[in-house]
Design a protein around this motif. Structure first.
Motif, PDB file in Angstrom:
ATOM      1  N   PHE A  74       0.802  -1.154  -0.107  1.00  0.00           N
ATOM      2  CA  PHE A  74       0.071  -0.079  -0.082  1.00  0.00           C
ATOM      3  C   PHE A  74       0.919   1.380  -0.001  1.00  0.00           C
ATOM      4  N   GLU A  75       2.005   1.155   0.359  1.00  0.00           N
ATOM      5  CA  GLU A  75       3.051   2.370   0.219  1.00  0.00           C
ATOM      6  C   GLU A  75       3.733   2.521  -0.904  1.00  0.00           C
ATOM      7  N   LEU A  76       3.579   1.393  -1.835  1.00  0.00           N
ATOM      8  CA  LEU A  76       4.364   1.192  -3.024  1.00  0.00           C
ATOM      9  C   LEU A  76       3.633   1.453  -4.488  1.00  0.00           C
ATOM     10  N   TYR A  77       2.279   0.808  -4.180  1.00  0.00           N
ATOM     11  CA  TYR A  77       1.407   0.693  -5.313  1.00  0.00           C
ATOM     12  C   TYR A  77       0.191   1.304  -5.186  1.00  0.00           C
ATOM     13  N   PRO A  78      -0.634   1.590  -6.328  1.00  0.00           N
ATOM     14  CA  PRO A  78      -2.243   2.155  -6.194  1.00  0.00           C
ATOM     15  C   PRO A  78      -2.810   1.229  -5.413  1.00  0.00           C
ATOM     16  N   GLU A  79      -3.694   1.696  -4.695  1.00  0.00           N
ATOM     17  CA  GLU A  79      -4.449   0.946  -3.720  1.00  0.00           C
ATOM     18  C   GLU A  79      -5.142  -0.476  -4.342  1.00  0.00           C
ATOM     19  N   GLU A  80      -5.758  -0.500  -5.509  1.00  0.00           N
ATOM     20  CA  GLU A  80      -6.284  -1.398  -6.185  1.00  0.00           C
ATOM     21  C   GLU A  80      -5.389  -2.507  -6.257  1.00  0.00           C
ATOM     22  N   ASP A  81      -4.221  -2.236  -6.809  1.00  0.00           N
ATOM     23  CA  ASP A  81      -3.172  -3.117  -7.240  1.00  0.00           C
ATOM     24  C   ASP A  81      -2.653  -3.552  -5.878  1.00  0.00           C
ATOM     25  N   VAL A 121      -1.225  -7.563 -13.354  1.00  0.00           N
ATOM     26  CA  VAL A 121      -1.013  -6.316 -13.834  1.00  0.00           C
ATOM     27  C   VAL A 121      -0.601  -5.299 -12.766  1.00  0.00           C
ATOM     28  N   ALA A 122       0.373  -4.563 -13.127  1.00  0.00           N
ATOM     29  CA  ALA A 122       0.773  -3.892 -12.076  1.00  0.00           C
ATOM     30  C   ALA A 122       1.223  -2.389 -12.717  1.00  0.00           C
ATOM     31  N   THR A 123       1.153  -1.525 -12.216  1.00  0.00           N
ATOM     32  CA  THR A 123       1.419  -0.086 -12.695  1.00  0.00           C
ATOM     33  C   THR A 123       2.759   0.610 -11.910  1.00  0.00           C
ATOM     34  N   GLY A 124       3.557   0.622 -12.652  1.00  0.00           N
ATOM     35  CA  GLY A 124       4.952   0.955 -12.440  1.00  0.00           C
ATOM     36  C   GLY A 124       5.230   2.448 -13.009  1.00  0.00           C
ATOM     37  N   GLU A 125       6.664   2.832 -13.072  1.00  0.00           N
ATOM     38  CA  GLU A 125       6.842   4.046 -13.776  1.00  0.00           C
ATOM     39  C   GLU A 125       6.560   4.410 -15.322  1.00  0.00           C
ATOM     40  N   ALA A 126       6.518   3.305 -15.824  1.00  0.00           N
ATOM     41  CA  ALA A 126       6.176   3.253 -17.327  1.00  0.00           C
ATOM     42  C   ALA A 126       4.733   2.974 -17.697  1.00  0.00           C
ATOM     43  N   GLY A 127       4.093   2.981 -16.606  1.00  0.00           N
ATOM     44  CA  GLY A 127       2.368   2.666 -16.921  1.00  0.00           C
ATOM     45  C   GLY A 127       2.185   1.272 -16.561  1.00  0.00           C
ATOM     46  N   PRO A 128       0.901   0.756 -16.690  1.00  0.00           N
ATOM     47  CA  PRO A 128       0.544  -0.562 -16.576  1.00  0.00           C
ATOM     48  C   PRO A 128       1.331  -1.604 -17.325  1.00  0.00           C
ATOM     49  N   GLN A 129       1.823  -2.932 -16.657  1.00  0.00           N
ATOM     50  CA  GLN A 129       2.485  -3.859 -17.494  1.00  0.00           C
ATOM     51  C   GLN A 129       1.802  -5.013 -16.938  1.00  0.00           C
ATOM     52  N   THR A 130       1.803  -6.252 -17.796  1.00  0.00           N
ATOM     53  CA  THR A 130       1.296  -7.290 -17.509  1.00  0.00           C
ATOM     54  C   THR A 130       2.728  -8.305 -17.118  1.00  0.00           C
ATOM     55  N   TYR A 131       2.314  -9.070 -16.017  1.00  0.00           N
ATOM     56  CA  TYR A 131       3.364  -9.950 -15.550  1.00  0.00           C
ATOM     57  C   TYR A 131       3.001 -11.518 -15.371  1.00  0.00           C
ATOM     58  N   LEU A 132       3.726 -12.224 -15.409  1.00  0.00           N
ATOM     59  CA  LEU A 132       3.425 -13.609 -15.323  1.00  0.00           C
ATOM     60  C   LEU A 132       4.113 -13.895 -13.822  1.00  0.00           C
ATOM     61  N   VAL A 161       6.704 -14.770   2.205  1.00  0.00           N
ATOM     62  CA  VAL A 161       6.181 -14.897   0.613  1.00  0.00           C
ATOM     63  C   VAL A 161       7.212 -14.355  -0.202  1.00  0.00           C
ATOM     64  N   TYR A 162       7.588 -15.210  -1.143  1.00  0.00           N
ATOM     65  CA  TYR A 162       8.621 -14.802  -2.123  1.00  0.00           C
ATOM     66  C   TYR A 162       7.878 -14.715  -3.624  1.00  0.00           C
ATOM     67  N   GLY A 163       8.478 -14.086  -4.468  1.00  0.00           N
ATOM     68  CA  GLY A 163       7.753 -13.695  -5.774  1.00  0.00           C
ATOM     69  C   GLY A 163       8.717 -13.579  -6.880  1.00  0.00           C
ATOM     70  N   ILE A 164       8.631 -14.037  -8.018  1.00  0.00           N
ATOM     71  CA  ILE A 164       9.143 -13.696  -9.178  1.00  0.00           C
ATOM     72  C   ILE A 164       8.386 -13.287 -10.301  1.00  0.00           C
ATOM     73  N   SER A 165       8.303 -12.244 -10.782  1.00  0.00           N
ATOM     74  CA  SER A 165       7.269 -11.551 -11.854  1.00  0.00           C
ATOM     75  C   SER A 165       8.232 -11.408 -13.233  1.00  0.00           C
ATOM     76  N   HIS A 166       7.718 -11.980 -14.204  1.00  0.00           N
ATOM     77  CA  HIS A 166       8.249 -11.982 -15.329  1.00  0.00           C
ATOM     78  C   HIS A 166       7.599 -11.068 -16.376  1.00  0.00           C
ATOM     79  N   LEU A 172       4.937  -9.845 -25.218  1.00  0.00           N
ATOM     80  CA  LEU A 172       4.418 -10.908 -25.310  1.00  0.00           C
ATOM     81  C   LEU A 172       2.610 -10.886 -25.577  1.00  0.00           C
ATOM     82  N   LYS A 173       2.213 -10.277 -24.624  1.00  0.00           N
ATOM     83  CA  LYS A 173       0.911 -10.161 -24.639  1.00  0.00           C
ATOM     84  C   LYS A 173       0.195  -9.195 -25.880  1.00  0.00           C
ATOM     85  N   HIS A 174       0.982  -8.256 -25.880  1.00  0.00           N
ATOM     86  CA  HIS A 174       0.885  -7.395 -27.158  1.00  0.00           C
ATOM     87  C   HIS A 174       0.909  -8.131 -28.353  1.00  0.00           C
ATOM     88  N   ALA A 175       1.959  -8.761 -28.620  1.00  0.00           N
ATOM     89  CA  ALA A 175       2.148  -9.488 -29.965  1.00  0.00           C
ATOM     90  C   ALA A 175       0.921 -10.613 -30.074  1.00  0.00           C
TER      91      ALA A 175
END
Length: 314
Positions: free
Chosen positions: A54-61, A84-95, A111-116, A121-124
């Motif tokens: 909540f200190e790093l992302y928009p509330e919904e994310d 989907v997460a919103t970063g500096e470059a805008g919304p991006q899709t992650y696996l 919890v650990y996490g790996i986001s690719h 790929l989604k756009h393609a």
């Protein structure tokens, strides 16, 4: 040879991967992140460690991430999902792959996490689907065009037989006004049928455009006669002829079809009735064309069609 410290090896691997890697404690605070994760957030490692979602992302994310963490902790099993997460470059899709890390006694520590990042790929994939749909529509239209062309060609042959026999009848029928009127009506209807087959053949791309000198006012007047029956009594059609419009160099069948198509679209926009106005005038083009569809500089006949319908969304 000295064996590197296992922590140093782990840190080197984490920093070498382009994927965003993080570890959170049971309170949801980040205790470890790599540079790829920090770049996505747009913050330094020091500004991330110790913070929660909540200190790093928009509330919904942030709420979605926390719910995913709870699910992983509840099941104790690794989960893979698309997020989907919103970063500096805008919304991006992650696996995202999320799992539980624990101590040697099996106690859950966080919890650990790996986001690719799969945004490209989604756009393609979406582009490929759109291309497939466009190809399907193109193939469908080609099939319709072939069917239309075949029907129009056969119908054209039938009309040719009718016209030929009418000419023979005219030589044998008595020459009186009543008979002549009937024959003339048949000839006009048959010629109109040939015009319609011309439109169908043009649609099927079996007929090349045949530009010639066209009286624009007369052509529109002929279209209006057809429209009076097609549009119905609830739509009032008015025309404003212009001597300046005069003669244009165009395919008469294609131009007539264009006016008819626009008028029929206008009818669909006026289900409760309304007014359709067709105006003829002229227009001068002086600027150079930006693409092959733009007109070259010159003097043009102009047909404007206006209706009182609902219009379309911007």
């Amino acid at each position: 040879m000295a064996i590197p410290n296992s922590y140093d090896i782990l840190q080197a691997v984490i920093e070498a991967t382009p994927d965003a890697i993080f570890v959170k404690d049971l309170d949801g605070r980040y205790v470890l992140v790599n540079e790829a994760f920090a770049r996505f957030i747009g913050k330094s490692l020091a500004d991330i460690v110790g913070k929660n979602d909540f200190e790093l992302y928009p509330e919904e994310d942030a709420r979605n991430f926390v719910e995913a963490d709870k699910h992983v902790l509840a099941t104790g099993m690794a989960q893979q999902f698309e997020g989907v997460a919103t970063g500096e470059a805008g919304p991006q899709t992650y696996l995202v792959t999320k799992g539980v890390y624990q101590d040697k006694d099996g106690r859950f520590l966080g919890v650990y996490g790996i986001s690719h990042d799969i945004s490209e790929l989604k756009h393609a994939h979406e582009t490929l689907e759109q291309t497939r749909e466009a190809l399907f529509r193109s193939q469908k239209m080609e099939a319709v065009g072939q069917l239309t062309g075949g029907i129009a060609h056969d119908f054209n042959n039938i009309l040719a037989i009718i016209l030929g026999n009418i000419e023979l009848l005219q030589a044998y029928l008595p020459q009186d006004p009543y008979t002549s009127e009937i024959v003339d009506a048949i000839v006009r209807a048959t010629l109109h049928g040939k015009d319609l087959t011309g439109h169908l053949l043009a649609f099927s791309r079996r007929r090349l455009l045949n530009p010639q000198a066209v009286d624009v006012n007369a052509l529109v007047a002929g279209v209006v006669r057809l429209l009076s029956r097609t549009l119905g009594a609830t739509i009032q059609v008015t025309t404003t002829a212009s001597h300046e419009a005069g003669t244009a160099f165009a395919d008469p069948a294609a131009l007539e079809a264009a006016v008819l198509n626009v008028a029929l679209n206008a009818r669909d926009a006026m289900p409760e009735g309304g007014a359709l106005t067709i105006r003829m005038s002229t227009a001068s083009v002086t600027r150079r064309p930006k693409n092959e569809d733009d007109p070259t500089p010159g003097h043009y006949a102009l047909i404007e069609i206006e209706d009182t319908g609902c219009g379309i969304e911007e």
